[in-house]
Enzyme design. Structure first.
Site, mmCIF file in Angstrom:
data_model
loop_
_atom_site.group_PDB
_atom_site.id
_atom_site.type_symbol
_atom_site.label_atom_id
_atom_site.label_comp_id
_atom_site.label_asym_id
_atom_site.label_seq_id
_atom_site.Cartn_x
_atom_site.Cartn_y
_atom_site.Cartn_z
ATOM 1 N N LYS A 111 0.830 -1.206 0.000
ATOM 2 C CA LYS A 111 0.000 0.000 0.000
ATOM 3 C C LYS A 111 0.865 1.257 0.000
ATOM 4 O O LYS A 111 0.475 2.274 -0.554
ATOM 5 C CB LYS A 111 -0.947 0.018 1.203
ATOM 6 C CG LYS A 111 -2.111 -0.950 1.049
ATOM 7 C CD LYS A 111 -3.171 -0.712 2.122
ATOM 8 C CE LYS A 111 -4.354 -1.649 1.944
ATOM 9 N NZ LYS A 111 -5.290 -1.574 3.072
ATOM 10 N N LYS A 193 -3.898 -10.725 -7.532
ATOM 11 C CA LYS A 193 -5.117 -10.881 -6.736
ATOM 12 C C LYS A 193 -6.247 -10.025 -7.312
ATOM 13 O O LYS A 193 -5.994 -8.912 -7.764
ATOM 14 C CB LYS A 193 -4.813 -10.447 -5.296
ATOM 15 C CG LYS A 193 -5.912 -10.728 -4.311
ATOM 16 C CD LYS A 193 -5.578 -10.174 -2.930
ATOM 17 C CE LYS A 193 -5.724 -8.656 -2.892
ATOM 18 N NZ LYS A 193 -5.666 -8.096 -1.530
ATOM 19 N N LYS A 196 -10.487 -4.667 -5.495
ATOM 20 C CA LYS A 196 -11.438 -3.609 -5.841
ATOM 21 C C LYS A 196 -10.725 -2.332 -6.264
ATOM 22 O O LYS A 196 -11.303 -1.475 -6.901
ATOM 23 C CB LYS A 196 -12.388 -3.341 -4.686
ATOM 24 C CG LYS A 196 -11.709 -3.043 -3.368
ATOM 25 C CD LYS A 196 -12.727 -3.059 -2.230
ATOM 26 C CE LYS A 196 -12.080 -3.452 -0.937
ATOM 27 N NZ LYS A 196 -13.027 -3.875 0.089
HETATM 28 P P1 TYM Z 1 -10.993 -5.968 3.023
HETATM 29 O O1 TYM Z 1 -12.226 -5.174 3.002
HETATM 30 O O2 TYM Z 1 -9.834 -5.488 2.222
HETATM 31 O O3 TYM Z 1 -11.289 -7.463 2.586
HETATM 32 C C1 TYM Z 1 -12.361 -8.174 3.172
HETATM 33 C C2 TYM Z 1 -12.104 -9.673 3.108
HETATM 34 O O4 TYM Z 1 -12.038 -10.126 1.749
HETATM 35 C C3 TYM Z 1 -10.892 -10.936 1.580
HETATM 36 N N1 TYM Z 1 -10.420 -10.819 0.184
HETATM 37 C C4 TYM Z 1 -10.244 -11.851 -0.660
HETATM 38 N N2 TYM Z 1 -10.414 -13.185 -0.507
HETATM 39 C C5 TYM Z 1 -10.146 -13.967 -1.566
HETATM 40 N N3 TYM Z 1 -9.711 -13.496 -2.772
HETATM 41 C C6 TYM Z 1 -9.527 -12.167 -2.968
HETATM 42 N N4 TYM Z 1 -9.114 -11.707 -4.148
HETATM 43 C C7 TYM Z 1 -9.797 -11.282 -1.885
HETATM 44 N N5 TYM Z 1 -9.722 -9.924 -1.726
HETATM 45 C C8 TYM Z 1 -10.112 -9.666 -0.460
HETATM 46 C C9 TYM Z 1 -9.886 -10.391 2.567
HETATM 47 O O5 TYM Z 1 -8.894 -11.337 2.865
HETATM 48 C C10 TYM Z 1 -10.773 -10.078 3.760
HETATM 49 O O6 TYM Z 1 -10.985 -11.244 4.538
HETATM 50 N N6 TYM Z 1 -8.116 -6.065 6.977
HETATM 51 C C11 TYM Z 1 -9.387 -6.673 6.588
HETATM 52 C C12 TYM Z 1 -10.548 -6.063 7.317
HETATM 53 C C13 TYM Z 1 -10.494 -6.244 8.795
HETATM 54 C C14 TYM Z 1 -10.574 -7.471 9.507
HETATM 55 C C15 TYM Z 1 -10.491 -7.119 10.881
HETATM 56 C C16 TYM Z 1 -10.671 -8.797 9.113
HETATM 57 C C17 TYM Z 1 -10.376 -5.263 9.731
HETATM 58 N N7 TYM Z 1 -10.370 -5.772 10.979
HETATM 59 C C18 TYM Z 1 -10.508 -8.094 11.889
HETATM 60 C C19 TYM Z 1 -10.694 -9.776 10.133
HETATM 61 C C20 TYM Z 1 -10.618 -9.412 11.484
HETATM 62 C C21 TYM Z 1 -9.514 -6.586 5.075
HETATM 63 O O7 TYM Z 1 -8.686 -7.019 4.354
HETATM 64 O O8 TYM Z 1 -10.616 -6.034 4.565
#
Ligand code: TYM
Length: 329
Positions: A111, A193, A196
């Site tokens: 990032k 990957k 979004k």
């Molecule tokens: P975020 O919003 O970026 O992603 C949400 C979830 O989607 C999963 N993900 C994927 N899984 C499979 N293939 C992909 N291409 C893909 N892109 C995204 C992410 O692994 C995630 O599980 N940091 C977290 C948000 C968060 C969180 C937490 C999660 C904040 N606090 C506490 C668990 C526990 C995140 O990546 O959000």
């Protein structure tokens, strides 16, 4: 029942990656755990957000959670910023986190490369806030996609470290990651990957994309030219499509390979698109219906924040006592 915490950032588009890697598991796990699912707006602001858009995205993600099948009677659904204990525990955890261990995180380095003009403290602190999220709710399990594994490992380290310094306080959480579909790949470049934030909108399918868009994006999906529909390391594009199909059609990869043994790529891609559409159409209809019911969604979020706050406050008081903050009794 054990506690489970997970969250998704309200940063606009929710992709098939988010759905397969996270959301669909949230739904499956809601009967077996005490589930707490958050809309993590504090995390979202580590990259620049337009305030009006952020507000809208948070509300819409609440609707999407429910439309995908999360039942607010069974689990706690809330917006992270409504529970101030997240920021408070974050501070405490900062004091046991080494700068070296957070600056080494893959996502932080990624990032920082992409947001070179805004490498803020929050970006580096992101996994520590994530740790606060998890530990506040005594969560044993954390369903996530593969890209979040390193963050949950830090959460485990910090829980163990805190317990070591101050005595047994936190449950040490375990990540739960799909065997298949833990990392859904970009449709435009199957070595990357699905994300979004990809500048190429053909790289991802959004859960809210309409039928024609879904078909168009799958038709354009980058594959290879040998016309064999088989999952293997040297066929990342086809493997990714088979993974998506297997999730949406609810079939094993081997069964899917058999089904398409005599098909060409064009027919196969269309079948993948159709399987996605079949699952997403009712979700999209429910989503639209919910968005029109603002009073209901607001009530869910108010109740969720109240329940989350009760649990989080209890953990935070325990932490404050352990670290020796004086409390008049
Ligand atoms: P975020 O919003 O970026 O992603 C949400 C979830 O989607 C999963 N993900 C994927 N899984 C499979 N293939 C992909 N291409 C893909 N892109 C995204 C992410 O692994 C995630 O599980 N940091 C977290 C948000 C968060 C969180 C937490 C999660 C904040 N606090 C506490 C668990 C526990 C995140 O990546 O959000």
């Amino acid at each position: 029942k054990k506690n489970l915490f997970s969250g998704i950032q309200p940063s606009g588009i929710i992709t098939l990656g988010n759905y397969i890697g996270a959301l669909s598991n949230f739904v499956k796990m809601q009967d077996d755990y005490n589930c707490i699912y958050s809309i993590v707006d504090l995390h979202a602001i580590t990259v620049r957000q337009d305030p009006l858009v952020l507000k809208k995205n948070s509300f819409e993600l609440a609707a999407l959670y429910i439309a995908c099948g999360l039942n607010p009677e069974k689990c706690i659904l809330f917006i992270q910023s409504h529970v101030s204990a997240h920021a408070e525990l974050n501070w405490v955890l900062n004091t046991i986190t080494y700068v070296g261990e957070v600056s080494r995180m893959t996502q932080y380095k990624d990032k920082s490369r992409k947001n070179a003009d805004n490498i803020n403290m929050g970006l580096m602190d992101y996994p520590v806030l994530q740790t606060a999220d998890i530990l506040l709710y005594n969560s044993s399990v954390v369903p996530i996609g593969a890209d979040q594994k390193q963050h949950v490992e830090l959460s485990r380290d910090l829980a163990i470290r805190f317990n070591g310094h101050y005595g047994d306080t936190f449950v040490v959480p375990e990540p739960v990651i799909n065997k298949y579909g833990a990392k859904i790949m970009s449709l435009a470049d199957p070595l990357k990957k699905m994300s979004k934030s990809d500048e190429n909108i053909n790289a991802f399918v959004a859960v809210t994309d309409d039928k024609d868009t879904i078909i168009r994006k799958f038709k354009r999906a980058v594959t290879d030219s040998d016309n064999v529909i088989k999952a293997s390391k040297d066929k990342p594009g086809i493997t990714n499509l088979l993974t998506i199909y297997s999730v949406f059609a609810d079939k094993a990869i081997a069964a899917a390979e058999k089904e398409f043994i005599n098909s060409n790529y064009g027919d196969f891609k269309l079948a993948v698109a159709e399987s996605v559409i079949a699952k997403l159409t009712p979700i999209q209809e429910e989503y639209k219906r919910l968005l029109a019911d603002k009073a209901y969604l607001n009530q869910v979020l108010i109740n969720g924040a109240k329940q989350a706050n009760d649990i989080a406050r209890r953990t935070l008081s325990k932490v404050y006592k352990k670290i020796g903050f004086y409390m008049p009794e």
